[in-house]
Design a protein around this motif. Structure first.
Motif, PDB file in Angstrom:
ATOM      1  N   GLU A   1     -19.948  10.814  -7.714  1.00  0.00           N
ATOM      2  CA  GLU A   1     -18.882  11.087  -8.675  1.00  0.00           C
ATOM      3  C   GLU A   1     -19.174  10.413 -10.003  1.00  0.00           C
ATOM      4  OE1 GLU A   1     -15.624   9.366  -6.612  1.00  0.00           O
ATOM      5  OE2 GLU A   1     -15.162  11.181  -5.490  1.00  0.00           O
ATOM      6  N   LEU A   2     -18.558  10.937 -11.061  1.00  0.00           N
ATOM      7  CA  LEU A   2     -18.743  10.371 -12.390  1.00  0.00           C
ATOM      8  C   LEU A   2     -18.214   8.946 -12.459  1.00  0.00           C
ATOM      9  CD1 LEU A   2     -17.616  13.434 -14.540  1.00  0.00           C
ATOM     10  CD2 LEU A   2     -19.934  12.529 -14.358  1.00  0.00           C
ATOM     11  N   ARG A   3     -18.918   8.114 -13.228  1.00  0.00           N
ATOM     12  CA  ARG A   3     -18.490   6.746 -13.471  1.00  0.00           C
ATOM     13  C   ARG A   3     -18.540   6.464 -14.970  1.00  0.00           C
ATOM     14  NH1 ARG A   3     -16.810   7.152  -9.103  1.00  0.00           N
ATOM     15  NH2 ARG A   3     -17.090   5.767  -7.292  1.00  0.00           N
ATOM     16  N   ASP A   4     -17.473   5.871 -15.467  1.00  0.00           N
ATOM     17  CA  ASP A   4     -17.386   5.504 -16.878  1.00  0.00           C
ATOM     18  C   ASP A   4     -17.234   3.986 -16.951  1.00  0.00           C
ATOM     19  OD1 ASP A   4     -16.633   6.516 -19.832  1.00  0.00           O
ATOM     20  OD2 ASP A   4     -15.343   4.831 -19.299  1.00  0.00           O
ATOM     21  N   ILE A   5     -18.154   3.329 -17.646  1.00  0.00           N
ATOM     22  CA  ILE A   5     -18.126   1.869 -17.752  1.00  0.00           C
ATOM     23  C   ILE A   5     -17.901   1.489 -19.209  1.00  0.00           C
ATOM     24  CG2 ILE A   5     -19.314  -0.274 -17.157  1.00  0.00           C
ATOM     25  CD1 ILE A   5     -21.421   1.563 -15.725  1.00  0.00           C
ATOM     26  N   LYS A   6     -16.897   0.664 -19.437  1.00  0.00           N
ATOM     27  CA  LYS A   6     -16.662   0.111 -20.760  1.00  0.00           C
ATOM     28  C   LYS A   6     -16.874  -1.396 -20.681  1.00  0.00           C
ATOM     29  CE  LYS A   6     -13.206   3.508 -22.329  1.00  0.00           C
ATOM     30  NZ  LYS A   6     -13.319   4.418 -21.185  1.00  0.00           N
ATOM     31  N   VAL A   7     -17.727  -1.931 -21.553  1.00  0.00           N
ATOM     32  CA  VAL A   7     -17.929  -3.375 -21.623  1.00  0.00           C
ATOM     33  C   VAL A   7     -17.505  -3.832 -23.016  1.00  0.00           C
ATOM     34  CG1 VAL A   7     -19.532  -5.291 -21.346  1.00  0.00           C
ATOM     35  CG2 VAL A   7     -19.875  -3.187 -20.023  1.00  0.00           C
ATOM     36  N   PHE A   8     -16.437  -4.615 -23.078  1.00  0.00           N
ATOM     37  CA  PHE A   8     -15.947  -5.141 -24.346  1.00  0.00           C
ATOM     38  C   PHE A   8     -16.658  -6.458 -24.648  1.00  0.00           C
ATOM     39  CE2 PHE A   8     -12.724  -2.195 -23.032  1.00  0.00           C
ATOM     40  CZ  PHE A   8     -12.235  -1.654 -24.215  1.00  0.00           C
ATOM     41  N   VAL A   9     -17.201  -6.563 -25.867  1.00  0.00           N
ATOM     42  CA  VAL A   9     -18.076  -7.681 -26.213  1.00  0.00           C
ATOM     43  C   VAL A   9     -17.733  -8.198 -27.611  1.00  0.00           C
ATOM     44  CG1 VAL A   9     -19.938  -6.711 -24.803  1.00  0.00           C
ATOM     45  CG2 VAL A   9     -19.829  -6.178 -27.246  1.00  0.00           C
ATOM     46  N   SER A  10     -18.414  -9.273 -28.010  1.00  0.00           N
ATOM     47  CA  SER A  10     -18.345  -9.759 -29.390  1.00  0.00           C
ATOM     48  C   SER A  10     -19.721 -10.261 -29.791  1.00  0.00           C
ATOM     49  CB  SER A  10     -17.300 -10.874 -29.532  1.00  0.00           C
ATOM     50  OG  SER A  10     -17.816 -12.099 -29.054  1.00  0.00           O
ATOM     51  N   PRO A  11     -20.009 -10.334 -31.087  1.00  0.00           N
ATOM     52  CA  PRO A  11     -21.353 -10.713 -31.542  1.00  0.00           C
ATOM     53  C   PRO A  11     -21.778 -12.125 -31.158  1.00  0.00           C
ATOM     54  CG  PRO A  11     -20.142  -9.618 -33.303  1.00  0.00           C
ATOM     55  CD  PRO A  11     -19.153  -9.903 -32.212  1.00  0.00           C
ATOM     56  N   THR A  12     -20.815 -13.015 -30.862  1.00  0.00           N
ATOM     57  CA  THR A  12     -21.158 -14.411 -30.571  1.00  0.00           C
ATOM     58  C   THR A  12     -21.069 -14.754 -29.089  1.00  0.00           C
ATOM     59  OG1 THR A  12     -18.865 -15.076 -31.005  1.00  0.00           O
ATOM     60  CG2 THR A  12     -20.410 -15.169 -32.857  1.00  0.00           C
ATOM     61  N   CYS A  13     -20.819 -13.785 -28.242  1.00  0.00           N
ATOM     62  CA  CYS A  13     -20.656 -14.036 -26.801  1.00  0.00           C
ATOM     63  C   CYS A  13     -22.021 -14.095 -26.118  1.00  0.00           C
ATOM     64  CB  CYS A  13     -19.807 -12.926 -26.187  1.00  0.00           C
ATOM     65  SG  CYS A  13     -19.826 -12.876 -24.394  1.00  0.00           S
TER      66      CYS A  13
ATOM     67  N   GLU B   1     -20.456   2.453 -22.209  1.00  0.00           N
ATOM     68  CA  GLU B   1     -19.953   2.261 -23.566  1.00  0.00           C
ATOM     69  C   GLU B   1     -19.833   0.763 -23.835  1.00  0.00           C
ATOM     70  OE1 GLU B   1     -16.258   3.591 -26.511  1.00  0.00           O
ATOM     71  OE2 GLU B   1     -16.079   3.865 -24.335  1.00  0.00           O
ATOM     72  N   ILE B   2     -20.518   0.291 -24.881  1.00  0.00           N
ATOM     73  CA  ILE B   2     -20.457  -1.103 -25.283  1.00  0.00           C
ATOM     74  C   ILE B   2     -19.541  -1.172 -26.502  1.00  0.00           C
ATOM     75  CG2 ILE B   2     -21.797  -3.157 -25.829  1.00  0.00           C
ATOM     76  CD1 ILE B   2     -22.509  -1.688 -23.132  1.00  0.00           C
ATOM     77  N   VAL B   3     -18.422  -1.881 -26.368  1.00  0.00           N
ATOM     78  CA  VAL B   3     -17.391  -1.872 -27.402  1.00  0.00           C
ATOM     79  C   VAL B   3     -17.313  -3.225 -28.096  1.00  0.00           C
ATOM     80  CG1 VAL B   3     -14.960  -1.425 -27.917  1.00  0.00           C
ATOM     81  CG2 VAL B   3     -16.056  -0.256 -25.972  1.00  0.00           C
ATOM     82  N   GLU B   4     -17.541  -3.220 -29.413  1.00  0.00           N
ATOM     83  CA  GLU B   4     -17.367  -4.436 -30.210  1.00  0.00           C
ATOM     84  C   GLU B   4     -15.873  -4.619 -30.477  1.00  0.00           C
ATOM     85  OE1 GLU B   4     -19.410  -6.706 -31.134  1.00  0.00           O
ATOM     86  OE2 GLU B   4     -21.403  -5.846 -30.809  1.00  0.00           O
ATOM     87  N   THR B   5     -15.279  -5.684 -29.912  1.00  0.00           N
ATOM     88  CA  THR B   5     -13.831  -5.844 -29.971  1.00  0.00           C
ATOM     89  C   THR B   5     -13.307  -6.086 -31.389  1.00  0.00           C
ATOM     90  OG1 THR B   5     -14.088  -8.188 -29.427  1.00  0.00           O
ATOM     91  CG2 THR B   5     -13.697  -6.686 -27.607  1.00  0.00           C
ATOM     92  N   ALA B   6     -14.052  -6.851 -32.199  1.00  0.00           N
ATOM     93  CA  ALA B   6     -13.567  -7.157 -33.544  1.00  0.00           C
ATOM     94  C   ALA B   6     -13.457  -5.897 -34.402  1.00  0.00           C
ATOM     95  CB  ALA B   6     -14.482  -8.166 -34.223  1.00  0.00           C
TER      96      ALA B   6
END
Length: 260
Positions: free
Chosen positions: A136-148, A172-177
């Motif tokens: 089955e399809l899988r969607d992954i979101k990883v919320f990150v920041s430049p200093t982590c 999907e890599i998401v920059e939170t700021a």
């Protein structure tokens, strides 16, 4: 309007260009990189993303860059609604950077490009075998920041899965700021903050085997083992870490252990 990369003035300093040129020498296949920008949306980050990937393309013929600026047709085709956004070889893979890959995430972009050029995820054989059973399809979101410092490892977990199963895994890599409303939608506090199929949420860097098991099951997995103790006649539980006490020192140890 969509346009292929053209020669431009250098953005990165010479020492970084030299290091990148050496890194790109090992690339096998060409990797298309699509950058999406929209006037009035994170313009400074958009400029950074455009200049960064254009430098990469100028350093290696194996990086092919397409810039989509205020391009509603391309936005609709690739389902881009946030800016800037980077898509890596989007006609084959489902790997997306929502926000400019600045700071620590710059290395994630480089690792991703290397994986796509080699057409190899770098996962262990056991993880590859587990992913082969995914139906089955899988969607992954990883919320990150430049200093982590822990975000790159978790981001790479997601990208490796997407490289291994481009048919069923979207990373999907998401920059939170740069996407604060997006982060608020998923109640992001500590990072890396990972969302699996909107069904499971975890915080912190996870070992590859735990990440893959959770990706498949969409249920939390504890990183513990039970082994028989022939002398005692019962199972002995092995843990990576035990914190005794719940005072300030114990709670602080717990926070840092989870992040690690």
């Amino acid at each position: 309007m969509s346009e292929q990369n053209t020669p431009h003035e250098w953005f990165l300093p010479q020492d970084q260009r030299d290091a990148l040129a050496e890194f790109f020498k090992g690339f096998a296949q060409t990797v298309p990189v699509h950058v999406f920008t929209m006037s009035g949306h994170n313009d400074a980050y958009a400029d950074f993303a455009v200049q960064l990937v254009q430098d990469m393309a100028q350093l290696s013929s194996k990086i092919e860059v397409f810039i989509h600026s205020n391009d509603e047709v391309a936005n609709a085709r690739y389902q881009v609604t946030r800016f800037p956004t980077l898509l890596l070889d989007p006609d084959v893979f489902q790997i997306r950077f929502t926000g400019a890959p600045a700071g620590e995430e710059g290395q994630v972009l480089l690792h991703a490009l290397a994986m796509l050029s080699a057409r190899a995820s770098g996962l262990t054989q056991s993880s590859i075998a587990l992913l082969a059973s995914l139906k089955e399809l899988r969607d992954i979101k990883v919320f990150v920041s430049p200093t982590c410092p822990y975000c790159p490892g978790q981001s790479i977990n997601a990208i490796r899965a997407a490289v291994e199963r481009p048919d069923l895994v979207r990373a999907e890599i998401v920059e939170t700021a740069e996407n604060q409303d997006y982060a608020e939608e998923y109640a992001v506090g500590s990072i890396p903050h990972t969302v699996y199929n909107n069904a499971l949420t975890t915080v912190g860097l996870e070992p590859e085997h735990i990440f893959i098991q959770q990706l498949l099951s969409l249920e939390p997995v504890q990183d513990t083992e039970s082994r028989p103790d022939p002398g005692a006649g019962h199972a002995v539980h092995y843990h990576d870490l035990v914190i005794i006490g719940s005072g300030p020192a114990g709670l602080t140890a717990g926070i840092y252990a989870k992040r690690a």
